[in-house]
Design an enzyme around this catalytic site. Structure first.
Site, PDB file in Angstrom:
ATOM      1  N   SER A 270       0.837  -1.199   0.000  1.00  4.97           N
ATOM      2  CA  SER A 270       0.000   0.000   0.000  1.00  4.97           C
ATOM      3  C   SER A 270       0.871   1.248   0.000  1.00  4.97           C
ATOM      4  CB  SER A 270      -0.863  -0.027   1.266  1.00  4.97           C
ATOM      5  OG  SER A 270      -1.379   1.255   1.523  1.00  4.97           O
TER       6      SER A 270
ATOM      7  N   TYR B 160      -2.731  -1.508  10.514  1.00  5.23           N
ATOM      8  CA  TYR B 160      -2.879  -1.992   9.133  1.00  5.23           C
ATOM      9  C   TYR B 160      -1.630  -1.623   8.316  1.00  5.23           C
ATOM     10  CZ  TYR B 160      -4.000  -1.497   4.213  1.00  5.23           C
ATOM     11  OH  TYR B 160      -3.924  -1.534   2.847  1.00  5.23           O
TER      12      TYR B 160
ATOM     13  N   LYS C  53       1.732  -3.869   6.475  1.00  7.85           N
ATOM     14  CA  LYS C  53       2.273  -3.756   5.109  1.00  7.85           C
ATOM     15  C   LYS C  53       3.789  -3.547   5.158  1.00  7.85           C
ATOM     16  CE  LYS C  53      -1.705  -4.255   3.153  1.00  7.85           C
ATOM     17  NZ  LYS C  53      -2.000  -5.560   2.540  1.00  7.85           N
TER      18      LYS C  53
END
Ligand code: UDP
Length: 336
Positions: A124, A149, A153
């Site tokens: 991302s 989150y 990544k």
């Protein structure tokens, strides 16, 4: 030879499954339907006219995963089974680290056991963090994550780099997604978040069909031309096509390849709202409200590396994205 697609019934997984099948690849999908529906699999078949093997399971279930590798001739893996709600991740960090990081480790360990060493990772733009100037370029250092989150990544990118360092028979693509929106043009695949949507386009769509009263535009006083945040929105079908190009790259030679998948163009929240209304003829009442914690004022991709090295370029316009997002809702309503 098959590509294993974990989370293949989800929003990005299903669109990528379609493009893989369209490109003539055999695929095996696994999904536990924790954030998707079984009908999606039928719709993938309807769109492509092709069949594939499916396993209903948690991708992190080692025993079942080994069975999948034993029963199929898998030579590469794409993982779409990660949790992806930024806000939720701040409330459930343990769940996010277990599913996204521990799950990925089970997957990598199993891949190693079956000598499968090609992997495409759904990363991302969030990995660039607030430290980097825009547009983001792949050779910039990774920044600070603004949520668990985002940390998952960053961690998984690092894990994959370490795996390659230890064994350079691996071939890994780290695809840094910007803001995917839109739906397959058939209207048969799309994004359907459970509960009240957190992301902009799913929220706009719910307002447009009257399920929600108005859109809150989070912040109107940013240092941007219209005061609202700027993001690099790209059509999910373009994004899906980027995965096929990345897979081709992995087949050319081993390494860790990092690519931004974005259009290289930033649009504000109000640009998106206005384009949506124009493209669909639907009204989207909105109100400017407080800023949302953790939002960066503006970011977009430098998308030149993917174009140069993969021959990939996002082709669809913001109008296409808005029209297709809405079309999915219309088709879903018609099909009940
Ligand atoms: N946004 C908004 N209202 C919403 C949801 C999002 O104004 O109900 C804004 C958000 O502040 C950001 C942009 O829309 O500037 C994109 O947000 P989204 O959550 O879709 O993606 P993000 O870039 O945060 O991953």
């Amino acid at each position: 030879m098959s590509v294993l697609v974990t989370g293949g019934a989800g929003y990005i997984g299903s669109h990528t499954a379609v493009e893989l099948l369209n490109a003539g690849k055999d695929i095996v999908i696994i999904d536990d339907f924790s954030n998707s529906k079984p009908e999606v699999l039928e719709n993938i078949k309807k769109i492509t006219g092709k069949d594939f093997k499916f396993y209903e399971m948690d991708y992190a279930d080692r025993e079942k995963l080994e069975k999948v590798f034993e029963e199929n001739n898998i030579d590469s893996v794409m993982n779409f089974a990660g949790f992806k709600a930024v806000g939720e991740s701040t409330k459930k960090p343990i769940e996010y680290y277990i599913n996204n990081v521990s799950g990925a480790l089970v997957l990598f360990d199993t891949m190693r056991k079956y000598n499968v060493k090609k992997f495409v990772f759904s990363s991302s733009a969030t990995v660039y963090g607030p430290e980097n100037p825009i547009p983001y370029k792949e050779d910039m250092p990774v920044g600070t994550a603004s949520s668990p989150y985002g940390s998952t990544k960053i961690f998984i990118e690092q894990i994959l780099k370490d795996i390659y360092k230890a064994d350079n028979e691996w071939s890994v693509a780290l695809l840094r997604y910007f803001n995917p929106i839109g739906s397959h043009e058939s209207g048969l695949l799309g994004e359907e978040p459970q509960g009240i949507p957190n992301n902009l386009m799913p929220y706009i769509v719910r307002v447009a069909c009257g399920q929600l009263k108005e859109l809150s535009v989070f912040g109107g006083d940013y240092d941007t031309p219209d005061g609202t945040c700027i993001r690099d929105y790209l059509h999910v079908v373009d994004l899906a096509k980027g995965h096929i190009k990345a897979l081709d790259k992995l087949n050319e030679g081993n390494g860790v390849y990092i690519y931004n998948l974005g259009t290289g163009v930033g649009y504000s929240v109000l640009d998106v709202v206005n384009t949506f209304m124009k493209a669909t003829g639907k009204d989207v009442p909105y109100r400017i409200t407080e800023r949302r914690a953790g939002d960066l004022p503006a970011f977009y991709a430098d998308a030149t590396k993917a174009e140069k090295e993969l021959g990939w370029k996002a082709e669809k316009s913001l109008e296409d994205m808005c029209r297709d997002s809405w079309h999915y809702i219309e088709v879903s309503r018609k099909n009940g």
